[in-house]
Design an enzyme around this catalytic site. Sequence first.
Site, PDB file in Angstrom:
ATOM      1  CB  SER A   1       5.227  -1.094  12.202  1.00  0.00           C
ATOM      2  OG  SER A   1       4.833   0.258  12.395  1.00  0.00           O
TER       3      SER A   1
ATOM      4  N   GLY B   1       2.470   2.869  10.699  1.00  0.00           N
ATOM      5  CA  GLY B   1       3.408   3.974  10.501  1.00  0.00           C
ATOM      6  C   GLY B   1       4.127   4.411  11.759  1.00  0.00           C
TER       7      GLY B   1
ATOM      8  CG  ASN C   1      -1.758   1.227   1.340  1.00  0.00           C
ATOM      9  OD1 ASN C   1      -1.790   2.044   0.409  1.00  0.00           O
ATOM     10  ND2 ASN C   1      -2.455   1.396   2.450  1.00  0.00           N
TER      11      ASN C   1
ATOM     12  CE  LYS D   1      -0.234   3.365   4.737  1.00  0.00           C
ATOM     13  NZ  LYS D   1      -0.112   3.519   6.162  1.00  0.00           N
TER      14      LYS D   1
ATOM     15  CD  GLU E   1      -3.059   5.638   6.505  1.00  0.00           C
ATOM     16  OE1 GLU E   1      -3.085   5.652   5.254  1.00  0.00           O
ATOM     17  OE2 GLU E   1      -2.090   5.200   7.160  1.00  0.00           O
TER      18      GLU E   1
ATOM     19  CG  HIS F   1      -5.923   1.976   5.153  1.00  0.00           C
ATOM     20  ND1 HIS F   1      -5.496   2.938   6.042  1.00  0.00           N
ATOM     21  CD2 HIS F   1      -4.892   1.104   5.002  1.00  0.00           C
ATOM     22  CE1 HIS F   1      -4.252   2.665   6.398  1.00  0.00           C
ATOM     23  NE2 HIS F   1      -3.853   1.562   5.779  1.00  0.00           N
TER      24      HIS F   1
ATOM     25  CD  GLU G   1      -3.311  -2.139   7.444  1.00  0.00           C
ATOM     26  OE1 GLU G   1      -2.253  -2.409   6.875  1.00  0.00           O
ATOM     27  OE2 GLU G   1      -3.905  -1.053   7.270  1.00  0.00           O
TER      28      GLU G   1
HETATM   29  P1  13P Z   1       3.031   0.822   7.624  1.00  0.00           P
HETATM   30  O1  13P Z   1       3.556  -0.501   7.092  1.00  0.00           O
HETATM   31  O2  13P Z   1       3.748   1.995   7.071  1.00  0.00           O
HETATM   32  O3  13P Z   1       2.922   0.796   9.112  1.00  0.00           O
HETATM   33  O4  13P Z   1       1.522   0.951   7.062  1.00  0.00           O
HETATM   34  C1  13P Z   1       0.657  -0.103   7.225  1.00  0.00           C
HETATM   35  C2  13P Z   1      -0.559   0.153   6.431  1.00  0.00           C
HETATM   36  O5  13P Z   1      -1.352   1.010   6.765  1.00  0.00           O
HETATM   37  C3  13P Z   1      -0.770  -0.641   5.221  1.00  0.00           C
HETATM   38  O6  13P Z   1      -2.050  -0.482   4.742  1.00  0.00           O
END
Ligand code: 13P
Length: 265
Positions: free
Chosen positions: A223, A183, A21, A23, A107, A105, A177
């Site tokens: 992460s 992150g 992903n 983003k 976010e 997601h 997640e």
């Molecule tokens: P990170 O791997 O940067 O923590 O992000 C995870 C994520 O949100 C994947 O969709």
Amino acid sequence: MSSAPVHSQLGSVRRPIVAANWKMHTTPTEARDLAVKISEAITDAPGVELVICPPAISLYNVRKALDSTIGVGAQNIYWKDAGPFTGEISAAMLVGVCEYAIIGHSERRQHFGETDEAVHLKVRAALTHGLTPIVCVGETLAQREAGQTNDLIAYQVRGALHGISPEELSSVVMAYEPVWAIGTGIAASGDDANAVALRIRSVLESIGGSDAAQAVRIQYGGSVTAANAAEFLSQAEIDGALVGGASLKPLEFAAIVQAAAARIV
Ligand code: 13P
């Protein structure tokens, strides 16, 4: 409108699935170059299903740059096929451009007000158009500390997937997640992630029965790095990873894919 065929996984052994992903990172040129670099870095993982989810503007370029052994996914879709929805991209429009869609997601839930009902409508739209949904669920730190993880997960899974047939359900990919792990560099432990994946599977069973629940692939995300991937991918209930930051680094992402390949015996 007629429905596209569902990619039923009923009766299949769960094939590991690792998704990148990206983003809101990469320009279209950078996205194409990164996709090629990733495909070159992954040399020997034939049993692993791979998916790259670039920003929407780069879906077409990335699809063209890769061969069909690597899947491409959207990071979001809208549930209506067409209409006055400025700025949105429908599942119908993505047919032929990509094969997967990340849905729900954290976010999007956090910054764009996406509700469980919206997630449900998006899952339905993805299935209608033959896109494989990667459905994200996960608790915040406050929810975990309040002991609400199991209830919250059940609520999100039911909210996303209620009323979906066992055949459709088997084709869905789930991503656990935890919001606090995304992150932050603070991943869940393998055991904790496995326990939540088990919880997800039991809720899936209550929705679509045991065969469908056993066929669903469940990813861990939050992460994930080359250093910790094996901790997750060695767990019985975890079938893959949804990778953010580390998926922007071809060699690191390839090492995560290698950890998924090690699941296949
Ligand atoms: P990170 O791997 O940067 O923590 O992000 C995870 C994520 O949100 C994947 O969709």
